[in-house]
Design a protein around this motif. Structure first.
Motif, short mmCIF file in Angstrom:
data_model
loop_
_atom_site.label_atom_id
_atom_site.label_comp_id
_atom_site.label_asym_id
_atom_site.label_seq_id
_atom_site.Cartn_x
_atom_site.Cartn_y
_atom_site.Cartn_z
N UNK A 105 0.84 -1.20 0.00
CA UNK A 105 0.00 0.00 0.00
C UNK A 105 0.88 1.25 0.00
N UNK A 106 0.34 2.37 -0.49
CA UNK A 106 1.13 3.60 -0.61
C UNK A 106 1.85 4.05 0.67
N UNK A 107 1.29 3.83 1.83
CA UNK A 107 1.92 4.25 3.09
C UNK A 107 3.00 3.31 3.60
N UNK A 108 3.31 2.25 2.85
CA UNK A 108 4.34 1.32 3.28
C UNK A 108 3.82 0.13 4.05
N UNK A 109 2.54 -0.19 3.91
CA UNK A 109 1.96 -1.37 4.56
C UNK A 109 2.03 -2.54 3.58
N UNK A 110 2.76 -3.59 3.97
CA UNK A 110 2.91 -4.78 3.16
C UNK A 110 1.93 -5.83 3.65
N UNK A 144 8.71 -0.12 6.10
CA UNK A 144 7.64 -1.05 5.75
C UNK A 144 7.06 -1.60 7.04
N UNK A 145 5.75 -1.76 7.06
CA UNK A 145 5.06 -2.35 8.22
C UNK A 145 4.19 -3.49 7.72
N UNK A 146 4.03 -4.49 8.56
CA UNK A 146 3.15 -5.61 8.23
C UNK A 146 2.65 -6.25 9.50
N UNK A 147 1.57 -6.99 9.37
CA UNK A 147 1.05 -7.81 10.45
C UNK A 147 1.24 -9.25 10.03
N UNK A 148 2.21 -9.92 10.66
CA UNK A 148 2.56 -11.29 10.29
C UNK A 148 1.79 -12.29 11.14
#
Length: 183
Positions: A105-110, A144-148
Motif C-alpha cells: 500500500x502507498x503508506x508502506x503497509x505490506x 515497511x510495516x506488516x502484520x505477520x
C-alpha cells in the motif's frame, strides 16, 4: 529454507570467494543458505508486477484460496477496497498459473502475502518479498510495516523485519506487528 541475502551482500561475498581463489560455484557461500549455482539457476516460477484491472481475477483466486478458504478469513476483511491503490506482485508458473501474491500500500503497509499450498517451501514467498522490498525502495518508502501471522514471523525476521508490540488477533488468527527500515 529461504535465502535472505541482499543482492549487494551476494555480490560482495561472491567477490570475496573469487579473491580467495574459490571459483567453484557449487561450493556453499559463507553466510548464505545455498550455492551460487543454485541461486543463479532459473526458478520454476516468475515474479512480476501485476495490474489490478488486468490481473484482478488471478490475484483474487490465490488470495481467496489461501486466506478465505484455507484460513477462514471473512470475505469482507479480505476484500477491503484498498486493492486499486496498491502495488501488486504476482508469482506465476512458467505456464502462467498464478501461485502467489503480495500487496504494497502507498503508506508502506505490506500484506496479502499468499502462496498456494502446493508451491510453498520452493522460494516463492522469498521471491515475492524480495520484489516487494525492491518496489518499496523504488517508491522511496522509509519504513515497511506488516502484520505477520505468528507462524511466519521467523520468515520475515530473516529479511530484517523486527517485531513491534504485543501479539494480537486479526480475523481470528494470532498476529505480530513487524517493521523494517528500507535502505
Amino acid at each position: 529454507m529461504p535465502c535472505a541475502l541482499s543482492l549487494e551482500l551476494l555480490a560482495q561475498r561472491s567477490g570475496e570467494l573469487a579473491a580467495a581463489g574459490r571459483e567453484n560455484l557449487g561450493a556453499p557461500l559463507p553466510g548464505a543458505c545455498g550455492t551460487l549455482a543454485a541461486m543463479h539457476s532459473q526458478p520454476p516460477f516468475r515474479i512480476r508486477r501485476a495490474s489490478w484491472p488486468r490481473d484482478e481475477a488471478a490475484l483474487r483466486r490465490v488470495r481467496a484460496r489461501v486466506f478465505v478458504a484455507e484460513q477462514g478469513v471473512p470475505e469482507h476483511l479480505e476484500w477491503d477496497g484498498k486493492d486499486p491503490e496498491a502495488v501488486h506482485l504476482i508469482a506465476e508458473t512458467a505456464g502462467g498459473l498464478a501461485i502467489g501474491t503480495a500487496r504494497l500500500l502507498p503508506g508502506g503497509r505490506l500484506g496479502r502475502m499468499a502462496v498456494l499450498p502446493a508451491y510453498r517451501g520452493q522460494g516463492v514467498g522469498s521471491a515475492l518479498l524480495r520484489q516487494a522490498l525492491l518496489a518499496a525502495r523504488q517508491q522511496g518508502l522509509g519504513t515497511l510495516r506488516l502484520n505477520a501471522q505468528i507462524q511466519v514471523v521467523p520468515f520475515y525476521q530473516r529479511f530484517g523485519f523486527e517485531t513491534v508490540g504485543e501479539r494480537f488477533e486479526e480475523a481470528g488468527i494470532p498476529h505480530q506487528a513487524m517493521r523494517l527500515t528500507v535502505q
